[in-house]
Design a protein around this motif. Structure first.
Motif, PDB file in Angstrom:
ATOM      1  N   GLN A 106       0.854  -1.198   0.000  1.00  0.00           N
ATOM      2  CA  GLN A 106       0.000   0.000   0.000  1.00  0.00           C
ATOM      3  C   GLN A 106       0.892   1.252   0.000  1.00  0.00           C
ATOM      4  O   GLN A 106       0.645   2.218  -0.728  1.00  0.00           O
ATOM      5  CB  GLN A 106      -0.928  -0.006   1.213  1.00  0.00           C
ATOM      6  CG  GLN A 106      -2.043   1.016   1.081  1.00  0.00           C
ATOM      7  CD  GLN A 106      -2.920   1.109   2.325  1.00  0.00           C
ATOM      8  OE1 GLN A 106      -2.535   0.664   3.405  1.00  0.00           O
ATOM      9  NE2 GLN A 106      -4.103   1.681   2.165  1.00  0.00           N
TER      10      GLN A 106
ATOM     11  N   HIS B 110      -5.612   7.849  -8.404  1.00  0.00           N
ATOM     12  CA  HIS B 110      -6.631   8.470  -9.260  1.00  0.00           C
ATOM     13  C   HIS B 110      -7.294   9.648  -8.570  1.00  0.00           C
ATOM     14  O   HIS B 110      -8.048  10.379  -9.186  1.00  0.00           O
ATOM     15  CB  HIS B 110      -7.741   7.465  -9.577  1.00  0.00           C
ATOM     16  CG  HIS B 110      -7.373   6.457 -10.611  1.00  0.00           C
ATOM     17  ND1 HIS B 110      -6.798   5.260 -10.302  1.00  0.00           N
ATOM     18  CD2 HIS B 110      -7.501   6.467 -11.951  1.00  0.00           C
ATOM     19  CE1 HIS B 110      -6.602   4.572 -11.406  1.00  0.00           C
ATOM     20  NE2 HIS B 110      -7.011   5.281 -12.421  1.00  0.00           N
TER      21      HIS B 110
ATOM     22  N   ASN C  37     -12.668  12.225  -5.290  1.00  0.00           N
ATOM     23  CA  ASN C  37     -13.005  11.868  -6.675  1.00  0.00           C
ATOM     24  C   ASN C  37     -13.849  12.984  -7.268  1.00  0.00           C
ATOM     25  O   ASN C  37     -13.758  14.130  -6.840  1.00  0.00           O
ATOM     26  CB  ASN C  37     -13.766  10.547  -6.684  1.00  0.00           C
ATOM     27  CG  ASN C  37     -12.944   9.395  -6.165  1.00  0.00           C
ATOM     28  OD1 ASN C  37     -12.030   8.921  -6.828  1.00  0.00           O
ATOM     29  ND2 ASN C  37     -13.250   8.941  -4.963  1.00  0.00           N
TER      30      ASN C  37
ATOM     31  N   ASN D 197      -6.182   7.064   3.231  1.00  0.00           N
ATOM     32  CA  ASN D 197      -6.359   5.698   3.743  1.00  0.00           C
ATOM     33  C   ASN D 197      -5.286   5.314   4.763  1.00  0.00           C
ATOM     34  O   ASN D 197      -4.827   4.176   4.816  1.00  0.00           O
ATOM     35  CB  ASN D 197      -6.398   4.688   2.583  1.00  0.00           C
ATOM     36  CG  ASN D 197      -7.654   4.876   1.755  1.00  0.00           C
ATOM     37  OD1 ASN D 197      -8.688   5.278   2.278  1.00  0.00           O
ATOM     38  ND2 ASN D 197      -7.560   4.616   0.475  1.00  0.00           N
TER      39      ASN D 197
ATOM     40  N   ASN E  86      -3.246   4.277   7.996  1.00  0.00           N
ATOM     41  CA  ASN E  86      -3.486   3.245   9.006  1.00  0.00           C
ATOM     42  C   ASN E  86      -2.160   2.964   9.698  1.00  0.00           C
ATOM     43  O   ASN E  86      -1.128   3.526   9.321  1.00  0.00           O
ATOM     44  CB  ASN E  86      -4.069   1.978   8.373  1.00  0.00           C
ATOM     45  CG  ASN E  86      -3.178   1.465   7.261  1.00  0.00           C
ATOM     46  OD1 ASN E  86      -2.030   1.142   7.494  1.00  0.00           O
ATOM     47  ND2 ASN E  86      -3.689   1.429   6.039  1.00  0.00           N
TER      48      ASN E  86
ATOM     49  N   TYR F  98      -3.271  -4.307  -8.472  1.00  0.00           N
ATOM     50  CA  TYR F  98      -2.839  -3.951  -7.119  1.00  0.00           C
ATOM     51  C   TYR F  98      -4.002  -3.744  -6.162  1.00  0.00           C
ATOM     52  O   TYR F  98      -3.810  -3.259  -5.053  1.00  0.00           O
ATOM     53  CB  TYR F  98      -1.945  -2.710  -7.140  1.00  0.00           C
ATOM     54  CG  TYR F  98      -0.522  -3.063  -7.482  1.00  0.00           C
ATOM     55  CD1 TYR F  98       0.302  -3.656  -6.528  1.00  0.00           C
ATOM     56  CD2 TYR F  98      -0.018  -2.870  -8.744  1.00  0.00           C
ATOM     57  CE1 TYR F  98       1.597  -4.019  -6.830  1.00  0.00           C
ATOM     58  CE2 TYR F  98       1.285  -3.226  -9.065  1.00  0.00           C
ATOM     59  CZ  TYR F  98       2.078  -3.797  -8.098  1.00  0.00           C
ATOM     60  OH  TYR F  98       3.358  -4.167  -8.394  1.00  0.00           O
TER      61      TYR F  98
ATOM     62  N   HIS G 144      -6.807  -5.834  -1.478  1.00  0.00           N
ATOM     63  CA  HIS G 144      -7.435  -5.689  -0.158  1.00  0.00           C
ATOM     64  C   HIS G 144      -7.529  -6.986   0.655  1.00  0.00           C
ATOM     65  O   HIS G 144      -7.495  -6.918   1.894  1.00  0.00           O
ATOM     66  CB  HIS G 144      -8.797  -4.997  -0.307  1.00  0.00           C
ATOM     67  CG  HIS G 144      -8.655  -3.552  -0.708  1.00  0.00           C
ATOM     68  ND1 HIS G 144      -9.258  -3.010  -1.823  1.00  0.00           N
ATOM     69  CD2 HIS G 144      -7.930  -2.548  -0.156  1.00  0.00           C
ATOM     70  CE1 HIS G 144      -8.923  -1.726  -1.920  1.00  0.00           C
ATOM     71  NE2 HIS G 144      -8.122  -1.431  -0.924  1.00  0.00           N
TER      72      HIS G 144
ATOM     73  N   ARG H 235     -14.970   0.737  -9.672  1.00  0.00           N
ATOM     74  CA  ARG H 235     -13.943   1.641 -10.217  1.00  0.00           C
ATOM     75  C   ARG H 235     -13.327   1.049 -11.494  1.00  0.00           C
ATOM     76  O   ARG H 235     -13.107   1.767 -12.471  1.00  0.00           O
ATOM     77  CB  ARG H 235     -12.832   1.874  -9.189  1.00  0.00           C
ATOM     78  CG  ARG H 235     -13.237   2.726  -8.010  1.00  0.00           C
ATOM     79  CD  ARG H 235     -13.392   4.200  -8.414  1.00  0.00           C
ATOM     80  NE  ARG H 235     -13.613   5.045  -7.255  1.00  0.00           N
ATOM     81  CZ  ARG H 235     -14.680   5.828  -7.074  1.00  0.00           C
ATOM     82  NH1 ARG H 235     -15.638   5.897  -7.968  1.00  0.00           N
ATOM     83  NH2 ARG H 235     -14.780   6.579  -5.989  1.00  0.00           N
TER      84      ARG H 235
ATOM     85  N   ARG I 143     -13.443   2.743 -15.208  1.00  0.00           N
ATOM     86  CA  ARG I 143     -12.209   3.098 -15.924  1.00  0.00           C
ATOM     87  C   ARG I 143     -11.950   2.185 -17.103  1.00  0.00           C
ATOM     88  O   ARG I 143     -10.892   2.234 -17.722  1.00  0.00           O
ATOM     89  CB  ARG I 143     -11.028   3.074 -14.949  1.00  0.00           C
ATOM     90  CG  ARG I 143     -11.196   4.155 -13.902  1.00  0.00           C
ATOM     91  CD  ARG I 143     -10.180   4.079 -12.802  1.00  0.00           C
ATOM     92  NE  ARG I 143     -10.539   5.042 -11.763  1.00  0.00           N
ATOM     93  CZ  ARG I 143     -10.307   4.867 -10.472  1.00  0.00           C
ATOM     94  NH1 ARG I 143      -9.711   3.772 -10.043  1.00  0.00           N
ATOM     95  NH2 ARG I 143     -10.668   5.795  -9.606  1.00  0.00           N
TER      96      ARG I 143
HETATM   97  C1  HEM Z   1      -6.603  -0.275   6.108  1.00  0.00           C
HETATM   98  C2  HEM Z   1      -6.395  -0.654   4.890  1.00  0.00           C
HETATM   99  C3  HEM Z   1      -6.996  -0.041   3.642  1.00  0.00           C
HETATM  100  C4  HEM Z   1      -8.038   0.819   3.493  1.00  0.00           C
HETATM  101  C5  HEM Z   1      -8.888   1.432   4.583  1.00  0.00           C
HETATM  102  C6  HEM Z   1      -8.214   1.057   2.082  1.00  0.00           C
HETATM  103  C7  HEM Z   1      -9.190   1.854   1.516  1.00  0.00           C
HETATM  104  C8  HEM Z   1      -9.333   2.115   0.180  1.00  0.00           C
HETATM  105  C9  HEM Z   1     -10.379   2.915  -0.406  1.00  0.00           C
HETATM  106  C10 HEM Z   1     -11.492   3.599   0.375  1.00  0.00           C
HETATM  107  C11 HEM Z   1     -10.172   2.954  -1.745  1.00  0.00           C
HETATM  108  C12 HEM Z   1     -11.062   3.592  -2.793  1.00  0.00           C
HETATM  109  C13 HEM Z   1     -10.660   4.923  -3.335  1.00  0.00           C
HETATM  110  C14 HEM Z   1     -11.644   5.363  -4.411  1.00  0.00           C
HETATM  111  O1  HEM Z   1     -11.573   4.865  -5.527  1.00  0.00           O
HETATM  112  O2  HEM Z   1     -12.488   6.197  -4.119  1.00  0.00           O
HETATM  113  C15 HEM Z   1      -8.994   2.162  -2.006  1.00  0.00           C
HETATM  114  C16 HEM Z   1      -8.437   1.994  -3.254  1.00  0.00           C
HETATM  115  C17 HEM Z   1      -7.323   1.257  -3.489  1.00  0.00           C
HETATM  116  N1  HEM Z   1      -6.623   0.477  -2.587  1.00  0.00           N
HETATM  117 FE1  HEM Z   1      -6.976   0.366  -0.611  1.00  0.00          FE
HETATM  118  N2  HEM Z   1      -7.254   0.355   1.413  1.00  0.00           N
HETATM  119  C18 HEM Z   1      -6.511  -0.328   2.331  1.00  0.00           C
HETATM  120  C19 HEM Z   1      -5.456  -1.173   2.073  1.00  0.00           C
HETATM  121  C20 HEM Z   1      -4.927  -1.387   0.827  1.00  0.00           C
HETATM  122  C21 HEM Z   1      -3.833  -2.262   0.574  1.00  0.00           C
HETATM  123  C22 HEM Z   1      -3.072  -3.101   1.591  1.00  0.00           C
HETATM  124  C23 HEM Z   1      -3.605  -2.209  -0.760  1.00  0.00           C
HETATM  125  C24 HEM Z   1      -2.533  -2.980  -1.445  1.00  0.00           C
HETATM  126  C25 HEM Z   1      -1.915  -2.583  -2.508  1.00  0.00           C
HETATM  127  C26 HEM Z   1      -4.565  -1.285  -1.351  1.00  0.00           C
HETATM  128  C27 HEM Z   1      -4.655  -0.953  -2.687  1.00  0.00           C
HETATM  129  C28 HEM Z   1      -5.599  -0.107  -3.234  1.00  0.00           C
HETATM  130  C29 HEM Z   1      -5.610   0.296  -4.631  1.00  0.00           C
HETATM  131  C30 HEM Z   1      -4.633  -0.139  -5.704  1.00  0.00           C
HETATM  132  C31 HEM Z   1      -6.679   1.166  -4.790  1.00  0.00           C
HETATM  133  C32 HEM Z   1      -7.064   1.929  -6.049  1.00  0.00           C
HETATM  134  C33 HEM Z   1      -6.381   3.290  -6.006  1.00  0.00           C
HETATM  135  C34 HEM Z   1      -6.660   4.178  -7.174  1.00  0.00           C
HETATM  136  O3  HEM Z   1      -7.691   4.054  -7.803  1.00  0.00           O
HETATM  137  O4  HEM Z   1      -5.831   5.034  -7.500  1.00  0.00           O
HETATM  138  N3  HEM Z   1      -5.362  -0.824  -0.352  1.00  0.00           N
HETATM  139  N4  HEM Z   1      -8.517   1.656  -0.825  1.00  0.00           N
END
Ligand code: HEM
Length: 941
Positions: free
Chosen positions: A281, A290, A296, A432, A434, A623, A626, A715, A719
């Motif tokens: 992350q 994005h 957004n 995000n 943590n 990637y 989650h 999403r 996209r």
């Molecule tokens: C406590 C842990 C995490 C929380 C609360 C969290 C929360 C979120 C949320 C709310 C989004 C949506 C954003 C949107 O499109 O509006 C997101 C997107 C994403 N998350 Fe997580 N996430 C967590 C952990 C992780 C981990 C471990 C990864 C591993 C790579 C990850 C990878 C991603 C990716 C690739 C996106 C898409 C980002 C983008 O569109 O640019 N997340 N996450």
């Protein structure tokens, strides 16, 4: 005798020497047949791609009967070669089998990489030239583009040459710039903040739900929409973790007082720990986003829980059914940002019309470079959150807590911020947040300061010594240590930290994510090169090149480049200029002509393969990891590391709550806790419960809750990521023909196989089936083995009832892949995307190639990156998995920044392998305690 001929004779000799009866004799004879036939040519046409499937004699040579047995499956062959699994996979002693298997696997991976470079680069800004070329130059050999110029009005427009030829120089090339401009000095805008994401697939294959393309219409038969199949229903049915004791989990909230009696089941990956989840992350926040400042678009949209598919038809979801599933029809979310949504321009080439970009495009709102922008910032706003130490501006500001340990300061009201971030640490990329992100940000801030302090100490000892740095304005004057300004030292420390992070990711995280010998070798080849210990393999790769055709200029023909680069390694490519060309390994005996005056030397190591570097939209998709995240942290303390003291809900460490947690526990205890706990396996029905109801501001979500697992699907659809099967075909992998293909054919009957069969049944229930129409061609990416078009029936008789396997969302598909190479925490489809992009982000970056030199990093910095610290290389005892290994780069960082961990880390070889696990003999995946950790509670269940 030519080098190639010598190699063939040597290999043949060793094979014959090892010949015995039975399978071994057949396999060895097949090797000779394969040698006589020579290596397969690299595909000239998309339809002739390798697909990860070897010829019969080749498979037999590299893996004997086992490799032959699974050749008919859709999944790649190399996973069944000798030596590619655990100890049981190794060939017979005294034979060359293991070496054949491993060399073969690496050759297969290299074929994949060459073909991905050849067929999967689609840049939204420059595609027309890529196809048509520019004058006499073919598109794939172009290395500068007008679209990558800085526009009029950009603050550095005049500095790079304004309306004339643009070429970065002076201060703009000394270090990584804030917005990422001037990494490539002839393409100043490339990779900078706000550039468009690229694509891995032809633009006509994007946005299948828009049904703009005939083949997309044939493929999906009008069944797709943003909300169909319903994302929340998919989330609940295919992503939810099964709980043996729901009352002890409470959807991830655990029990009062963080009782250790709480229990949230999840499927665990034995050889990967929770630190690895937050590491990735932390990485993604560097590479792409994005969102703008966590936001957004303005418009709100539903996220599902509205319909279900019954017997092929979509029908409204009854409230009782929604309640049974636990989804929320009232949830809303802000729509994804779109850069261009109007009609894409088109052009004609070779008698065909092509669209010049995807139907919609999006922007990468951070720099695409591996430049630690999550720590240091990607624009003026994010930089304001990066606090510098007023006593020495070369350092990041860290404030001591009550016990004197340094921590990042908290965001203050003057900082630019999204209100949701209040109370958390001040850092460039805060979304995000943590406890895991807090951990890594604090560690690398401490590492930044450790470097700055070490430099200061050297400068105090020898102020007039040459720092190694040079100023492009006065390149011939050595920069003395005393003359290095705080500003300059800050930027040098950033270069060092970014390179250390890239090294950790390449050599430590990835080799544990993909825990087998071929990937250990391949990732080390990216960083250190193959020339070191793998001469036969380097020779085999040279032979592949020989089959590709002759050319005197490797940059003119991208076919050669990646193969040749595996000799010396990508990192440092072009950072020494010798008579014998760019692919010579570093050799202090040779005369190095590299010259900072010469722009062709400064920029000479990069190669973009004809397409400007940025991450593809499909990279973001793979990637979406989650499921790695558990619901409850198993919190421990160093005083008694085997005992789980508390079960801390991950959601209770979200955003501002993370900061207090990090400090009260301390980095050492959190490292121990996350280091010993296993990560969630990347499979279906393994998303954390708390992410299906994540607390989010009501103004964004309506209900104050969000199903992030459902949003992952939504999403991707917004996209225009192709659905799973077309994505596989486009990436040069074999398609699946039905949901039953997801059952691992290597498994004997038993509970594991039964679970996979149940998954196939559920996929069918959700995505449905249809009566197929053999007259409908569904793809241009591949053809059937007889050369006919792949049609809607996927090889079944016309009019059959077939699975809607074409509709499967990419994320659902790769999570459903149970047939994986040994030790792979990710699926082979995800991995295919990594093969291309893990190398591209090194190949394209001058600071990892031609500028990976003391003139930019300083002598101390250059040594620090190469040796993983200031005090020379340090070696592990013994030979883990048969290799003499340096102490891993993250272990070195942790020993410097969190020294309390020394005892706990002593037996750890890879910081991302659960710290108390016995690593066993050769890529063992067993869950057993290492000597001394037998009392660890995590091994009792
Ligand atoms: C406590 C842990 C995490 C929380 C609360 C969290 C929360 C979120 C949320 C709310 C989004 C949506 C954003 C949107 O499109 O509006 C997101 C997107 C994403 N998350 Fe997580 N996430 C967590 C952990 C992780 C981990 C471990 C990864 C591993 C790579 C990850 C990878 C991603 C990716 C690739 C996106 C898409 C980002 C983008 O569109 O640019 N997340 N996450």
């Amino acid at each position: 005798m030519s080098r190639a001929a010598r190699f063939a004779v040597a290999l043949a000799g060793s094979i014959v020497a090892g010949c015995q009866a039975g399978e071994e004799a057949k396999s060895a004879a097949d090797c000779l047949k394969q040698l006589r036939a020579g290596f397969r040519p690299v595909a000239a046409e998309r339809r002739d791609r390798f697909l990860g499937k070897a010829q019969e004699v080749t498979a037999s040579c590299r893996g004997g009967e086992r490799a032959l047995k699974y050749r008919a499956s859709p999944w790649v062959d190399w996973a069944n070669y000798w030596g590619t699994g655990d100890a049981r996979s190794r060939g017979r002693p005294g034979t060359t089998e293991t070496r054949r298997g491993l060399d073969g696997a690496l050759l297969d991976l290299e074929y994949q990489r060459i073909e991905l470079i050849r067929f999967n680069l689609f840049d939204n800004a420059t595609y027309e030239e890529y196809v048509k070329g520019r004058g006499p130059l073919p598109g794939p050999s172009l290395d500068a583009w007008p679209e990558m110029r800085l526009p009029r009005g950009h603050p550095s427009y005049a500095a790079v040459g304004g309306g004339g030829e643009q070429l970065c120089g002076g201060d703009l090339i000394r270090h990584r710039t804030l917005t990422g401009i001037c990494n490539d000095i002839r393409n100043p805008a490339m990779g900078s903040t706000g550039q468009r994401f690229s694509r891995l697939v032809p633009f006509e294959s994007t946005f299948p739900d828009l049904a703009r393309d005939q083949r997309a219409r044939n493929r999906h038969g009008g069944r797709l929409g943003l909300l169909s199949p319903d994302p929340q229903v998919i989330s609940r049915m295919l992503f939810t973790r099964a709980q043996a004791h729901p009352d002890k989990c409470r959807s991830g909230l655990g029990l009062d007082g963080e009782s250790r009696e709480a229990d949230c089941d999840y499927k665990k990956a034995n050889s990967f720990n929770v630190l690895a989840a937050f590491w990735i992350q932390f990485m993604t926040h560097d590479w792409f986003s994005h969102l703008e400042e966590g936001r957004n678009g303005k418009e709100k949209a539903p996220t599902g829980c509205l319909s279900e598919r019954v017997e092929g038809a979509e029908r409204p979801l009854a409230p009782a059914q929604a309640a049974r599933l636990g989804c929320r029809p009232e949830d809303r979310i802000d729509r994804a940002l779109v850069a261009e949504g109007d009609e894409p321009p088109d052009f004609e080439y070779d008698g065909r019309r092509h669209i010049a970009r995807a139907y919609r495009t999006t922007r990468n709102t951070v720099t695409a470079w591996w430049d630690a922008s999550q720590v240091y910032g990607h624009d003026a706003v994010s930089r304001r959150r990066v606090r510098r130490d007023p006593a020495d501006r070369a350092r990041l500001l860290l404030l001591p807590d009550g016990s004197g340990r340094p921590y990042l300061p908290v965001l203050s009201p003057e900082d630019p911020m999204n209100p949701a971030w209040a109370g958390q640490e001040a850092t460039a990329f805060p979304d995000n947040w943590n406890v895991g992100l807090s951990f890594f940000h604090n560690v690398f801030a401490r590492e930044h300061d450790a470097f700055a302090d070490a430099f200061r100490r050297e400068a105090a000892r020898a102020p007039d010594a040459d720092s190694g740095l040079r100023d492009p304005a006065e390149p011939d004057r050595p920069v003395r240590c005393r003359d290095v300004t705080p500003e300059r030292l800050f930027e040098v420390a950033r270069l060092v930290v970014a390179a250390e992070i890239a090294k950790i990711h390449t050599l430590e995280w990835t080799t544990q994510l993909l825990y087998d010998e071929p990937l250990y070798l391949a990732m080390n080849a990216n960083w250190n090169g193959l020339l070191g210990g793998h001469r036969e393999l380097a020779e085999a790769l040279r032979q592949v090149v020989a089959r590709l055709g002759a050319s005197t200029d490797p940059k003119r023909t991208l076919k050669w480049y990646s193969v040749l680069a595996s000799g010396p390694g990508i990192v440092g490519l072009g950072s020494h200029v010798y008579e014998d060309g760019p692919f010579a390994a570093f050799d202090p005996r040779k005369h190095d002509r590299w010259d900072i005056h010469n722009p062709d030397h400064v920029n000479g190591g990069v190669n973009h393969f004809g397409s400007p570097f940025n991450f593809p939209e499909e990279f973001v998709t793979v990637y979406r990891l989650h499921p790695l995240v558990p619901d409850l942290f198993e919190y421990r303390e160093l005083a008694n590391p085997d005992v789980i003291l508390r079960k801390v809900p991950v959601v209770e460490t979200f955003r501002g709550k993370a900061t207090a947690r990090t400090r009260s526990g301390g980095l050492a205890n959190w490292a121990l806790s996350l280091g010993r706990q296993r990560v969630g396996a990347l499979t279906l029905n393994n998303h954390p419960g708390f992410l299906q109801a994540l607390p989010m501001p009501p103004e964004r979500t309506g209900t104050g809750r969000l199903d992030v697992a459902a949003l992952d699907l939504l999403r991707d659809r917004e996209r225009g990521v192709p659905r799973f099967n077309e994505l596989r075909r486009q990436l040069g992998l074999r398609q699946v023909a039905s949901f039953d293909d997801f059952v691992d054919g290597r498994l004997p009957p038993g509970p594991e196989r039964a679970e996979q069969e149940e998954t196939a049944r559920r996929l069918r229930e959700i995505y449905g089936r249809h009566v197929c129409d053999a007259s409908k061609a569904i793809t241009e990416a591949q053809v059937n083995s007889d050369g006919s078009a792949i049609d809607d029936c996927l090889g079944r008789p016309a009019g059959s009832l077939v699975d809607n396997v074409e509709d499967l969302d990419a994320v659902v598909g790769w999570l459903a892949e149970s047939t994986r190479p040994h030790g792979f925490a990710i699926s082979e489809t995800q991995f295919q995307v990594f093969i291309l992009n893990a190398s591209r982000r090194l190949f394209s970056d001058r600071f990892f190639t031609s500028c990976f030199r003391p003139e930019f990093y300083s002598t101390l910095g250059f040594r620090w990156v190469n040796d993983s610290g200031p005090d020379g290389k340090v070696w592990e005892q013994g030979e883990p998995n048969g290799h003499r290994q340096e102490v891993s780069p993250l272990k070195r960082v942790l020993l410097r920044t969190v020294p309390e961990l020394a005892g706990e880390l002593a037996p750890v070889v890879n910081v991302f392998d659960p710290w108390a696990r016995a690593r066993g003999e050769y890529y063992s995946l067993e869950w057993k305690p290492r000597p001394g950790a037998e009392a660890d509670e995590a091994f009792r269940r």
